[in-house]
Design an enzyme around this catalytic site. Structure first.
Site, mmCIF file in Angstrom:
data_model
loop_
_atom_site.group_PDB
_atom_site.id
_atom_site.type_symbol
_atom_site.label_atom_id
_atom_site.label_comp_id
_atom_site.label_asym_id
_atom_site.label_seq_id
_atom_site.Cartn_x
_atom_site.Cartn_y
_atom_site.Cartn_z
ATOM 1 N N GLU A 149 48.791 -88.423 -43.345
ATOM 2 C CA GLU A 149 48.089 -88.831 -42.125
ATOM 3 C C GLU A 149 48.737 -90.035 -41.450
ATOM 4 O O GLU A 149 48.217 -90.546 -40.455
ATOM 5 C CB GLU A 149 46.638 -89.178 -42.472
ATOM 6 C CG GLU A 149 46.395 -90.579 -42.996
ATOM 7 C CD GLU A 149 46.968 -90.865 -44.372
ATOM 8 O OE1 GLU A 149 47.007 -92.047 -44.762
ATOM 9 O OE2 GLU A 149 47.374 -89.915 -45.067
ATOM 10 N N HIS A 165 51.323 -90.303 -47.823
ATOM 11 C CA HIS A 165 50.349 -90.344 -46.733
ATOM 12 C C HIS A 165 50.698 -89.351 -45.611
ATOM 13 O O HIS A 165 51.406 -89.701 -44.675
ATOM 14 C CB HIS A 165 50.258 -91.750 -46.157
ATOM 15 C CG HIS A 165 49.657 -92.736 -47.108
ATOM 16 N ND1 HIS A 165 48.308 -92.972 -47.181
ATOM 17 C CD2 HIS A 165 50.236 -93.517 -48.058
ATOM 18 C CE1 HIS A 165 48.075 -93.878 -48.128
ATOM 19 N NE2 HIS A 165 49.221 -94.213 -48.671
ATOM 20 N N CYS A 184 46.792 -90.247 -52.233
ATOM 21 C CA CYS A 184 47.072 -91.578 -52.767
ATOM 22 C C CYS A 184 46.123 -91.942 -53.916
ATOM 23 O O CYS A 184 46.170 -91.334 -54.965
ATOM 24 C CB CYS A 184 47.047 -92.604 -51.643
ATOM 25 S SG CYS A 184 47.791 -94.193 -52.088
#
Length: 213
Positions: free
Chosen positions: A192, A190, A105
């Site tokens: 995660e 993302h 990001c």
């Protein structure tokens, strides 16, 4: 904005911390440069046998490298990436170090700015948990979680430095870069994300393999 969300001091975690499995042996040491990190980035690494040390955003590159990490994570975070001028200068040093780097990001945008790319504010940012991104190396499409209002401009990527690795299926914007002759890859989305989608969490395995050589 990064100064408002970054860690105030250096902190380290081992498997068993942050609700992870304490039976996992430590095989790698990863430095996280925190420009707005989420704890699940650390958890994804802890669950893969990494000892994790989180550093405040304004940490000098030489201080991180002095600890001899096996890999470096650049995290997500808020705001206009061009405001992070001091961080960008330190990333130029980390880039030259040859330590494997995985960026997410805002970290993806900052690494791009450190290497001659430009970023711009999007008319409509990407928000939510259902954005399709295509891995240009494999043709696989991941459903990803995203939350950003800035993007790396495709026509500013120096071809001798990096190439697009992921693109957004909906609007064609850059979703990741692979750096040439470097152990560095970056993504805009993302992997995660918790509670998901978890399609792209496999990218942490790619980072582990990169650290393994």
């Amino acid at each position: 904005m990064v100064d408002q969300v970054t860690a105030r001091q250096v902190v380290s975690y081992r498997p068993g911390d942050l609700g992870t499995d304490s039976n996992i042996p430590v095989t790698k040491k990863v430095a996280i440069l925190d420009v707005g990190t989420k704890y699940n980035i650390a958890r994804c690494l802890l669950n893969r046998g990494c000892e994790v040390t989180i550093y405040p955003a304004r940490t000098k590159a030489e201080d991180i490298l002095a600890e001899k990490p096996d890999g470096i994570m650049l995290t997500n975070g808020p705001g206009d990436p061009k405001e992070c001028k001091e961080v960008i200068e330190e990333l130029k040093i980390l880039y030259q170090s040859d330590v494997p780097i995985f960026a997410i990001c805002l970290g993806h945008q900052l690494m791009a700015l450190a290497n001659g790319c430009d970023t711009e504010k999007m008319k409509y940012g990407h928000r939510g948990a259902n954005h399709p991104v295509k891995d240009l190396a494999t043709g696989r499409v991941y459903i990803s979680s995203q939350n950003h209002g800035y993007v790396v401009k495709a026509d500013t990527i120096p071809p001798e430095v990096a190439e697009p690795a992921f693109v957004n299926v909906n609007d064609g914007t850059i979703e990741g870069l692979a750096y040439k002759n470097k152990k560095i890859f970056t993504v805009q989305f993302h992997p995660e994300a918790c509670a998901g989608p978890k399609d792209s969490e496999v990218l942490f395995e790619r980072f582990i393999q990169m650290m393994n050589g």
